[in-house]
Design an enzyme around this catalytic site. Structure first.
Site, PDB file in Angstrom:
ATOM      1  N   ASP A  74       0.744  -1.411  -0.409  1.00 53.06           N
ATOM      2  CA  ASP A  74      -0.173   0.387   0.136  1.00 53.06           C
ATOM      3  C   ASP A  74       1.418   1.126   0.181  1.00 53.06           C
ATOM      4  O   ASP A  74       1.963   1.430   0.707  1.00 53.06           O
ATOM      5  CB  ASP A  74      -0.889   0.052   1.164  1.00 53.06           C
ATOM      6  CG  ASP A  74      -2.528   0.746   1.156  1.00 53.06           C
ATOM      7  OD1 ASP A  74      -2.467   1.851  -0.030  1.00 53.06           O
ATOM      8  OD2 ASP A  74      -2.540   1.021   2.541  1.00 53.06           O
ATOM      9  N   HIS A  76       2.499   2.507  -8.915  1.00 51.21           N
ATOM     10  CA  HIS A  76       2.128   2.006  -8.922  1.00 51.21           C
ATOM     11  C   HIS A  76       2.919   1.282 -10.366  1.00 51.21           C
ATOM     12  O   HIS A  76       3.962   0.454  -9.900  1.00 51.21           O
ATOM     13  CB  HIS A  76       0.901   1.537 -10.083  1.00 51.21           C
ATOM     14  CG  HIS A  76       0.383   2.041  -9.075  1.00 51.21           C
ATOM     15  ND1 HIS A  76      -0.361   2.152  -7.986  1.00 51.21           N
ATOM     16  CD2 HIS A  76      -1.187   3.022  -9.615  1.00 51.21           C
ATOM     17  CE1 HIS A  76      -1.328   2.178  -7.630  1.00 51.21           C
ATOM     18  NE2 HIS A  76      -1.964   2.521  -8.435  1.00 51.21           N
ATOM     19  N   LEU A 114      11.679 -19.945  -5.356  1.00 52.82           N
ATOM     20  CA  LEU A 114      10.524 -19.273  -4.967  1.00 52.82           C
ATOM     21  C   LEU A 114       9.557 -19.343  -5.596  1.00 52.82           C
ATOM     22  O   LEU A 114       9.381 -19.458  -6.725  1.00 52.82           O
ATOM     23  CB  LEU A 114      11.053 -17.482  -4.838  1.00 52.82           C
ATOM     24  CG  LEU A 114      10.193 -17.265  -4.152  1.00 52.82           C
ATOM     25  CD1 LEU A 114       9.809 -16.986  -2.931  1.00 52.82           C
ATOM     26  CD2 LEU A 114      10.219 -15.614  -4.850  1.00 52.82           C
TER      27      LEU A 114
HETATM   28  C1  FPP Z   1      -1.354   0.036  -3.620  1.00 57.74           C
HETATM   29  O1  FPP Z   1      -1.225   1.418  -3.205  1.00 57.74           O
HETATM   30  C2  FPP Z   1      -1.194  -0.153  -4.569  1.00 57.74           C
HETATM   31  C3  FPP Z   1      -2.703  -1.208  -5.127  1.00 57.74           C
HETATM   32  C4  FPP Z   1      -3.857  -0.632  -5.216  1.00 57.74           C
HETATM   33  C5  FPP Z   1      -1.897  -1.948  -6.225  1.00 57.74           C
HETATM   34  C6  FPP Z   1      -0.890  -2.796  -6.393  1.00 57.74           C
HETATM   35  C7  FPP Z   1       0.380  -2.616  -7.614  1.00 57.74           C
HETATM   36  C8  FPP Z   1       1.612  -3.069  -7.577  1.00 57.74           C
HETATM   37  C9  FPP Z   1       2.345  -2.777  -6.462  1.00 57.74           C
HETATM   38  C10 FPP Z   1       2.327  -2.568  -9.287  1.00 57.74           C
HETATM   39  C11 FPP Z   1       1.818  -4.259  -9.664  1.00 57.74           C
HETATM   40  C12 FPP Z   1       2.646  -5.041  -8.920  1.00 57.74           C
HETATM   41  C13 FPP Z   1       2.552  -6.512  -9.718  1.00 57.74           C
HETATM   42  C14 FPP Z   1       2.751  -7.677  -8.721  1.00 57.74           C
HETATM   43  C15 FPP Z   1       1.135  -7.368 -10.205  1.00 57.74           C
HETATM   44  P1  FPP Z   1      -2.450   2.393  -3.408  1.00 57.74           P
HETATM   45  O2  FPP Z   1      -2.696   3.310  -5.027  1.00 57.74           O
HETATM   46  O3  FPP Z   1      -3.580   2.232  -2.880  1.00 57.74           O
HETATM   47  O4  FPP Z   1      -1.300   4.227  -2.813  1.00 57.74           O
HETATM   48  P2  FPP Z   1      -2.343   5.100  -1.864  1.00 57.74           P
HETATM   49  O5  FPP Z   1      -3.117   4.098  -0.455  1.00 57.74           O
HETATM   50  O6  FPP Z   1      -1.317   5.977  -1.324  1.00 57.74           O
HETATM   51  O7  FPP Z   1      -3.228   5.098  -2.462  1.00 57.74           O
END
Ligand code: FPP
Length: 240
Positions: free
Chosen positions: A21, A38, A132
């Site tokens: 997150d 992202h 892994l």
């Molecule tokens: C949360 O941060 C993250 C997500 C909902 C997406 C996670 C995706 C990645 C790390 C990239 C893709 C990875 C893979 C392995 C396919 P948020 O956007 O909720 O952040 P915020 O809380 O700051 O808004």
């Protein structure tokens, strides 16, 4: 080697699950669009898999996209889907070379045909690897998982027991997570591995996911190594 580091090597979790997150906030803090975070988050996910492989962690489950994330602005959803498909294509050879077995866990029916094909290809390429196990949870929700497992269990005609239901969960290929990490400062499970995390040790980090590097991981591992896992027993029973 310090005692803390030693503890880490002595008591390494077999299975680590991570709620990644903070990408959006990380980008916004730099005056950039959320999707920039992202992209950085993806780099971090790749690094995390490498570090876990090197440390000898056997299973890593990353929460990449929840069943609820479809409610985000359409351009962000579409960016995440493209990033996922491109990364699968670009990374699968390297993952294969590193002996990683990749699995996508979640409701794949929700994805378009191109992405489903990329998933199938990456999974097939890495299926025989014995390093892994990297589970990417995408279009995943813990409640969905319990329901789909229950449905499969009923269809199988087997007795309804915890062990039998566990086999049909999306993480049926892995033991339950020993350590569940959430970055980004929030302290909740957000419909991640609801059944599987029943006895997981929880670790919350204020670091935003793109900042959560190997050093942050090692702090989490050192913290984990000092915990006593009791599984409902008393401390005396566990230490004997
Ligand atoms: C949360 O941060 C993250 C997500 C909902 C997406 C996670 C995706 C990645 C790390 C990239 C893709 C990875 C893979 C392995 C396919 P948020 O956007 O909720 O952040 P915020 O809380 O700051 O808004």
């Amino acid at each position: 080697m310090s005692d803390k580091q030693k503890a880490t090597t002595d008591k390494l979790p077999q299975h680590i699950a991570i709620i990644m997150d903070g990408n959006g906030r990380w980008a916004q803090a730099r005056g950039k669009k959320r999707v920039f975070g992202h992209k950085a988050g993806m780099e971090r996910a790749r690094e995390m898999a490498e570090t876990c492989g090197e440390l000898g962690v056997q299973y890593l489950t990353l929460f990449a996209f929840s069943s609820e994330n479809w409610n985000r602005p359409p351009e962000e959803v579409s960016f995440l889907m493209d990033l996922f498909a491109t990364s699968l294509k670009n990374e699968s050879k390297k993952l294969n070379k590193n002996n990683v077995q990749l699995k996508v866990i979640g409701d794949k029916d929700g994805f378009d045909k191109g992405l489903r094909k990329a998933i199938d290809k990456a999974e097939a390429l890495t299926a025989d690897n014995d390093g892994l196990v990297l589970n990417i949870a995408a279009n995943y929700g813990g409640r969905w998982d319990i329901l789909q497992a229950g449905q499969k269990l009923i269809n199988s005609g087997q007795e309804v027991t915890e062990d039998n239901l566990s086999k049909f969960l999306a993480t049926g290929n892995a033991p339950e997570p020993d350590l569940l990490i959430r970055t980004g400062g929030e302290k909740r499970i957000s419909n991640f591995l609801l059944w599987q995390a029943a006895y997981s040790e929880l670790y919350f980090s204020d670091a935003l996911w793109p900042d959560f590097d190997s050093e942050h991981l090692k702090l989490a591992l050192a913290d984990y190594a000092q915990r006593q896992r009791r599984f409902g027993k008393t401390g005396e029973q566990v230490t004997g």
